[in-house]
Design an enzyme around this catalytic site. Structure first.
Site, PDB file in Angstrom:
ATOM      1  N   GLU A   2      45.719 -33.950   8.195  1.00  0.00           N
ATOM      2  CA  GLU A   2      44.695 -34.357   7.093  1.00  0.00           C
ATOM      3  C   GLU A   2      45.720 -35.263   6.121  1.00  0.00           C
ATOM      4  OE1 GLU A   2      43.487 -31.228   4.003  1.00  0.00           O
ATOM      5  OE2 GLU A   2      42.404 -33.032   3.159  1.00  0.00           O
ATOM      6  N   ASP A  58      57.719 -29.028  -5.254  1.00  0.00           N
ATOM      7  CA  ASP A  58      57.438 -29.690  -5.924  1.00  0.00           C
ATOM      8  C   ASP A  58      58.255 -29.303  -7.394  1.00  0.00           C
ATOM      9  OD1 ASP A  58      56.176 -31.342  -7.884  1.00  0.00           O
ATOM     10  OD2 ASP A  58      54.120 -30.385  -7.610  1.00  0.00           O
ATOM     11  N   ASP A  70      58.669 -30.371 -11.368  1.00  0.00           N
ATOM     12  CA  ASP A  70      57.787 -31.132 -12.268  1.00  0.00           C
ATOM     13  C   ASP A  70      58.443 -30.951 -13.756  1.00  0.00           C
ATOM     14  OD1 ASP A  70      55.912 -32.179 -14.345  1.00  0.00           O
ATOM     15  OD2 ASP A  70      54.218 -32.212 -12.777  1.00  0.00           O
TER      16      ASP A  70
END
Ligand SMILES: [Zn+2]
Lengths: 511, 426
Positions: B46, B111, B113
């Protein structure tokens, strides 16, 4: 539970084989017909045992002396196996060890049928079964443990003496159970980390190049992990044959009775949709919300935002106390647009997940409000989060301050913190309820935030806050707590026993 | 060119140029095709695109590199996200029976951040970053890269700058791509030391014995702590930040240090006083006195978003995607030069598009003629694109990506050999 023609050939042998070990992974469904009386008794009694396990797990440290003692008493009272020795002699009274193993086996499979139906039921059932298994495995002697491993294809390599020497310090520092003296006498198993996720997760094992090094005495975690995985897969498969169970008019009520016994109430069913107005939420949050919900509510009002974990926990709770989808959308939108989110962004980014909660999007599952267990155990809050259970996830110091702000008496705070220290988070919350509602001893055992709300409304004379008394259907929880006599007769009276068990069998065959 | 020269309003004009002449499609396809070892691996992946005006399209999928190129050049996405490999082609997900369309595999991703560090950095907040706090990302990469390699045995780690305020890691080993949700969350939790939300003051609590993983992580943190925390963030300078640090120490130590700090203002010396207290405590009491380590970890240890790592179907911003807010390209980070990696030096899309317009040097001209002679018509377009990005500051990042792919390709070769051997056996 086999068709009778096939059964005659195999039963004796496989049954002896099946029950030769005190503990099993329940890989094979029962191969025999059973009477209806047995069917009911077995199921209800196992349920009682699992409820006991759940309650003990809340009140005591698992596998502590008291925990083991109480569980042993209950196992004994319910005629489940509680001592691992394989004793074939007929006891002076009560069933033989073999008979107990058979009961253990069959009752497990009946409850699988009842508890495979929803995600929540499965989670509850697996958790209790794993705890039961843990308790029993712990009781086995080392030889029996090894035997169980090998019978279930868990054959791992042990590391060499040289390797052990080279890794000595790291092994000592990686396991709470191992001290320098015992590293030498213990076998260490080298296992792919994927097979020991619980040990990896909690960093209770040495991990190198993708392999964990497990001391013999900790191998239980691997076994439990395997047990959990197998059970979870089996339940998913059994769930697929459920439409067939549901269409069976005789079985379905019986299984439903069994499965609802675990929470007593189903908070996803909304009896009082729209009976609460949005204006009432602020005042209700102070009076009748449990601390966990009061806290997220407050932070939502302050920050005009909540991260995903908070939205789920709080959103489903609000749904449970009776907010309609339209109200919920209005509630969240009006708060979020006070913050950094404009109306357009809200519709794009957040409205979907709220409709999702009400089963209007995606898989269209109607999500159930979170139980205390779920709030406590899953998805712990991290930076910027405000969800979770304040009794579990706040620093005691901060909890204390919060309780002071909420005007809990100093002696009450001490009692609550004492419970928190003993890891009795739900009891701590219940104590908070008692203190803030001026009740001597609450007449319920708290396991759900929505239950807290309902009980609070009852005490406060409900009708004044909500236009109508909250009316969640009472499920026959008594089955599990008052014993086999309260078993669901209605469902079971006049059935052809053989036919019924045969059909049960076919459900497992499909799986 | 400074980032301030970038204006997101120009994206509609320059994105077509970027996708036509600069985006490294062939490397990109080489990566996601994984040597073609597994059937339909690229086809069932995807992609999701964010288009102009925040229009978000999910479940894009492509059968070939060519199709991917054509579609991207047609849609000119502001942002590209990569999702999972599904059981069916994602763009046909509506046509398969409900329940059968399932996410099967994906790289294990992390991830990190900068916004998650707001309580421990004083230089910036929220989406802002500066060279001072960027060290936190350097530490995060060092700690996680070591653990993923040494502890978990993974080899193919792609570290990527997100284009704004954080970094991503793509663990591309076959074993990582096949991890279950439970395994992903176990890995992420093993790597998480910072626990608790805004309501928890003390976010790191160590207990004895200290696990080898934590010891190794401390080695990294200790290396950066003096410069980062004591100097750049000055955590033992101003009164309120000192109080925050002291709140993490036991009460008796706190009182003592508050006194000692009256006469000692230098952060380095204050830290030494604190460490001395810790050492003394460790000498006397039996257990769990590691507050100096806990403080270092609370201020410097990587803060992971566990939910991103957990989900197989979670989407993550793709390497070489543009960050629409800053215009910076999401580029691979070369770990050999990690300590000098400068997020502000990462090119913006307007910068590299401008570089294309610069007149070529003589050397470049000669080279291009050479290749033109050798190659046939069909390859000419492709090779022009290669030369195009080589003329911009994107070149060194693509080169880093190439190196990553070369190493990974060796493992595919092994896999493919195994497969063909198996076939011979039959
Ligand atoms: Zn900064």
């Amino acid at each position: 539970m086999q068709f009778s023609s096939r059964r005659k050939k195999f039963t004796t042998n496989s049954q002896t084989e099946l029950y030769s070990h005190p503990l099993q992974f329940y890989g094979q469904p029962p191969l025999e017909n059973i009477s209806l009386t047995e069917f009911e008794t077995f199921a209800v009694e196992r349920l009682k045992l699992l409820k006991t396990i759940e309650n003990l797990g809340v009140s005591y440290v698992k596998l502590s002396d008291q925990y083991i003692k109480k569980l042993e008493v209950e196992s004994k009272a319910l005629n489940f196996l509680y001592r691992p020795e394989a004793d074939d002699r007929k006891p002076q009274s009560g069933p033989t060890e073999q008979e107990k193993r058979r009961k253990d086996h069959i009752s497990h499979f009946i409850l699988r049928l009842a508890y495979c139906q929803t995600e929540d039921l499965r989670r509850w059932f697996i958790q209790q079964e794993v705890d039961l298994f843990r308790y029993r495995f712990n009781d086995l002697d080392p030889k029996q443990k090894l035997e169980l491993l090998h019978r279930n294809n868990l054959q791992y390599d042990t590391i060499s003496v040289e390797e052990k020497k080279a890794l000595h310090d790291k092994l000592v520092n990686s396991s709470y159970a191992v001290s320098g003296i015992t590293v030498e006498d213990q076998d260490f198993y080298k296992v792919p980390f994927q097979d020991a996720l619980d040990l990896v997760r909690s960093r209770k094992v040495y991990l190198k190049a993708g392999y964990v090094y497990i001391p013999h005495q900790d191998i239980v975690t691997i076994v439990l992990n395997d047990f959990r995985t197998r059970l979870s897969k089996a339940l998913a498969l059994t769930a697929r044959s459920l439409p067939a169970v549901h269409s069976d008019e005789r079985l379905q009520p019986l299984l439903n009775h069994l499965s609802h016994a675990y929470v007593g109430q189903d908070y996803s069913i909304q009896k009082n949709v729209g009976k609460i107005s949005l204006e009432q939420i602020d005042s209700l949050s102070g009076k009748s919300f449990p601390l966990c919900m009061r806290q997220v509510h407050q932070s939502l009002r302050e920050n005009h935002h909540l991260r995903h974990g908070g939205r789920m926990q709080y959103g489903l709770f609000l749904k449970g106390i009776g907010l309609s989808l339209e109200q919920a959308l209005q509630f969240w939108r009006s708060e979020f647009i006070k913050g950094k989110v404009d109306s357009d962004k809200f519709d794009k980014a957040y409205a979907y997940s709220i409709r999702h909660m009400f089963g209007k999007e995606g898989k269209r599952t109607d999500y159930t409000p979170y139980s205390c267990m779920k709030v406590i155990l899953s998805n712990a809050p991290s930076q910027g989060d405000h969800h979770g259970c304040p009794f579990r996830h706040s620093d005691p110091e901060l909890l204390k301050q919060k309780l002071q702000v909420y005007k809990v008496s100093p002696s009450g705070i001490i009692q609550i913190l004492e419970l928190v220290k003993g890891m009795h988070y739900q009891l701590a919350c219940q104590k908070y309820f008692e203190l803030t509602h001026n009740v001597e001893e609450a007449s319920f055992s708290l396991n759900h935030p929505n239950q807290y709300f309902i009980e609070s409304q009852k005490v406060l004379g409900g009708g004044r806050d909500i236009k109508r008394e909250t009316d969640v259907p009472q499920k026959p929880q008594e089955n599990s707590t008052k014993g086999p006599s309260a078993a669901p007769e209605a469902a079971a009276n006049t059935q052809d026993v053989a036919e019924m068990t045969e059909e049960l069998d076919s459900f497992f065959q499909d799986a | 060119m400074p980032a301030s020269d970038y204006d997101s309003a120009c994206l509609p004009d320059i994105l077509p140029l970027y996708y036509r002449r600069l985006f490294p499609f062939s490397q990109y396809y080489r990566w996601l095709n994984y040597g073609g070892v597994q059937k339909n691996y690229f086809q069932n992946r995807e992609f999701s695109f964010t288009l102009k005006d925040d229009i978000y399209v999910r479940y894009q999928s492509f059968t070939t590199q060519n199709e991917l190129e054509k579609e991207m050049q047609k849609m000119n996405p502001y942002k590209i996200d990569i999702g999972a490999i599904y059981s069916h082609r994602p763009n046909q997900h509506n046509t398969v029976k409900s329940g059968t369309f399932q996410a099967l595999e994906k790289e294990l991703v992390f991830d990190i951040d900068m916004t998650d560090y707001d309580d421990v950095r004083s230089c910036c907040s929220a989406a802002e970053i500066c060279p001072k706090c960027w060290t936190l990302m350097t530490i995060a990469i060092r700690v996680l890269d070591r653990a993923l390699r040494d502890d978990f045995g993974f080899q193919h780690l792609l570290w990527v700058y997100s284009g704004r305020r954080g970094v991503h890691c793509w663990v591309c080993d076959e074993a990582a791509r096949k991890l279950s949700v439970a395994a992903r969350s176990a890995v992420a939790e093993y790597l998480s030391l910072i626990k608790g939300g805004d309501d928890t003051m003390k976010k790191v609590v160590l207990s004895d014995p200290i696990h080898p993983f934590i010891r190794e992580s401390l080695v990294v943190v200790e290396r950066y702590f003096p410069l980062y925390a004591l100097q750049d963030q000055d955590i033992l300078g101003r009164k309120e930040s000192v109080d925050k640090v002291l709140a993490l120490t036991p009460e008796d130590v706190r009182k003592q240090l508050q006194q000692d700090f009256q006469n000692e203002k230098k952060p380095e010396n204050r830290w030494k006083l604190l460490k001395d207290q810790a050492k003394r405590k460790q000498g006397t009491s039996k257990k769990g006195q590691h507050f100096e380590k806990e403080i270092m970890l609370q201020y410097c240890y990587p803060r992971l978003d566990v939910n991103v790592s957990k989900g197989v179907n979670h989407l993550l911003k793709s390497p070489f995607s543009v960050h629409p807010k800053t215009g910076r390209i999401s580029v691979p980070i070369d770990l050999k030069e990690l300590d000098t990696f400068d997020p502000f030096a990462v090119p913006t899309i307007s910068m590299i598009c401008e570089e294309l317009d610069r007149p070529r040097t003589v050397e470049e001209e000669e080279k291009s003629e050479e290749t033109n002679d050798k190659e046939n018509e069909k390859d000419a377009a492709e090779s022009r694109k290669i030369r195009d990005y080589k003329r911009t500051s994107l070149a060194k990042y693509v080169k880093c990506f190439d190196q990553f792919l070369d190493v990974m390709a060796r493992s595919w070769k092994g896999e493919l050999l195994k497969k063909s051997d198996l076939q011979k056996d039959f």
